[in-house]
Scaffold this active site. Sequence first.
Site, short mmCIF file in Angstrom:
data_model
loop_
_atom_site.label_atom_id
_atom_site.label_comp_id
_atom_site.label_asym_id
_atom_site.label_seq_id
_atom_site.Cartn_x
_atom_site.Cartn_y
_atom_site.Cartn_z
N ASP A 1 0.86 -1.18 0.00
CA ASP A 1 0.00 0.00 0.00
C ASP A 1 0.90 1.24 0.00
OD1 ASP A 1 -2.05 -1.76 0.14
OD2 ASP A 1 -2.69 -1.24 2.17
N ASP B 1 -15.40 -4.31 -1.95
CA ASP B 1 -15.15 -4.17 -0.51
C ASP B 1 -16.48 -4.23 0.22
OD1 ASP B 1 -12.47 -3.72 -1.19
OD2 ASP B 1 -12.83 -1.57 -1.43
#
Length: 236
Positions: A8, A129
């Site tokens: 990330d 998600d």
Amino acid sequence: MELFPAIDLREGQAVRLFQGDYDQMTVYSRNPADVAKSFKEKGAKNLHLVDLDGAKDGKLVNFQSIKEIISDLDLFVEVGGGIRDEERICQYLDLGVGRVILGTIAVQDPEFLEKMVSRYKEKIAVGVDVKDGFVAINGWKEVTEREGMEFCRYLSQIGVKTVIYTDISRDGGLKGTNLEAYRRLAEIPELDIVASGGISFEEEITQLKDVVYGAILGKALYDGLLDLEQALRLAE
């Protein structure tokens, strides 16, 4: 099963967030390319990159870091985070990214999604998600009325090949993944599911490899709960 070690990116650094919270961020490296190189040295063939600045602000802050990773290493790279127009898709594909991941825009603009899938085929993946069974968007801050499983069935119907499915409640918690959800998703035809969120134990890799196409490994690698070389052996 394919494994995707995750990096990330925030302001050019390799970081991890806890359940998507930018206020609960840990910096693991100021040189993401070094992290990617270490993954390759341990046998990784794939890499999952998330541009957290792109996801949050829509800004292409980490493009140079992504370019460096791709140019230096022979890995299959998928990238997500703030990809909301065709120009950004083309920027990444021209860079050598193997697959771009659409998230919020895939929910908000199905016409755009269908056009991109028709145009770029398997190079377009969708990140789904889910919180309490429903799809969340905008950096997980907004939960929609779209049921996650139903949305994945729709994605299969329009020709999406790959879905990265994240149970938000499990992400970054190091308490295990939602195996039951992946077993249900595996019943959807013509869809490659990548498990994401909470994978922390070797037995989970063994269980998942007969269920899904791929799995993303994040915090468990950085915190030493999982050894990448052993995980890759288990996934074979």
